[in-house]
Structures are given as C-alpha cells and as structure tokens.
Design a protein around this motif. Sequence first.
Motif, mmCIF file in Angstrom:
data_model
loop_
_atom_site.group_PDB
_atom_site.id
_atom_site.type_symbol
_atom_site.label_atom_id
_atom_site.label_comp_id
_atom_site.label_asym_id
_atom_site.label_seq_id
_atom_site.Cartn_x
_atom_site.Cartn_y
_atom_site.Cartn_z
ATOM 1 N N TRP A 120 0.835 -1.203 0.000
ATOM 2 C CA TRP A 120 0.000 0.000 0.000
ATOM 3 C C TRP A 120 0.862 1.242 0.000
ATOM 4 N N ARG A 121 1.902 1.232 0.864
ATOM 5 C CA ARG A 121 2.812 2.374 0.915
ATOM 6 C C ARG A 121 3.557 2.565 -0.391
ATOM 7 N N ARG A 141 1.408 4.275 -2.941
ATOM 8 C CA ARG A 141 1.000 5.620 -2.521
ATOM 9 C C ARG A 141 2.028 6.565 -2.968
#
Length: 179
Positions: free
Chosen positions: A175-176, A179
């Motif tokens: 997810w990071r 992002r």
Amino acid sequence: MGVIERILGVIFGSGRNVVAETAEVFRINAEADAQRAHQMQSAALQQFGGEFRLTQRGWFDRFMDALNRVPRPAMALGTLGLFIAAMVDPVWFAARMAGIALVPEPLWWLLAAIVSFYFGARHQAKGQDFQRELAETMAAVPQVVRTVKNVESLRDVTPEPDAPEAQSNPALADWRAGR
C-alpha cells in the motif's frame, strides 16, 4: 405407560412446570415481561393524568381565560375586515378613516403602549428563552471543538515505516509503495 406417566408427573406434576421454570432462568418469560411493561405503562399514565388534571375552576376564571384569547384573533380578523371594507365600499371606508384621523395623538400613544405590553410580554419571554438556549449552545462549543479535534486526530493513524508491525505486514508495504 405407568413409568412414563410417573416421570412426566414428577417433571410437570403438582401444578409446576420444571422445564419452563428452568428455561426462565436463562430467558425472560415474554408473557410475564409484557404484563410488567403494561403495568408500568399504566402506572406512568395514571401519574401523568394526576399531574395534568385540571381542577374545577369557577365561571370567572373560565371567563378571563376566554377573554385573554380574544385580542390577537380579533386584531387579525379586524385588519382583514378593513381591507375587505375598503374594496367593497370605498366611500364608507374613507369616512371611517377620516374619523380615525381625528383621534388625538396621546390616545394613539396609549393604544400603542397597551398593544406593546400585551404582545411585548410574550415576545420578551420567547426572546429570553432563545437567549438562554443560545447561551447553552455557546457553552457547549469548547467541548464540541475538543471532540472534533479528537476525531480528526484519528483520521491518519498509519504506523511509522520503522514500526515492527509495518515491517512484518506485506499488505501495508504494498500500500505504501503504491501511494
């Protein structure tokens, strides 16, 4: 037949229901609960009825209450009646307005004072209620601001990258990265 009858007699005999009594330990008896609720509601209604019961009042009190309810509707209907009269018979209306023009100014002041006190007292009471409600609302503002700040602080609760759970969680790492 006799053995089963004796067993059922032990369980359900002598006017008792052991199964039902045991079940009521774990689950509320719906019929008894509804009866208690009915009794509580009946008692509350009787109490309210006793509190709000009107006492027998004399003819003078009833007359004064009726008289106090007359001015506002009479003034509203009278004003509408003046508009209708002006449209139906303008000459008659003009003659009446000419008569009103002869009323001395101190009498107008007296009428204004009476009407102002009559309607002003209610306006003042409503205004004071409004001011009190406004003050209560304003007194609650600091608590609301604190609550909003607390809620807003919960908006971003992502753990730091060096936290151990962030390193061991591949979904969080993906997810990071995205992002």
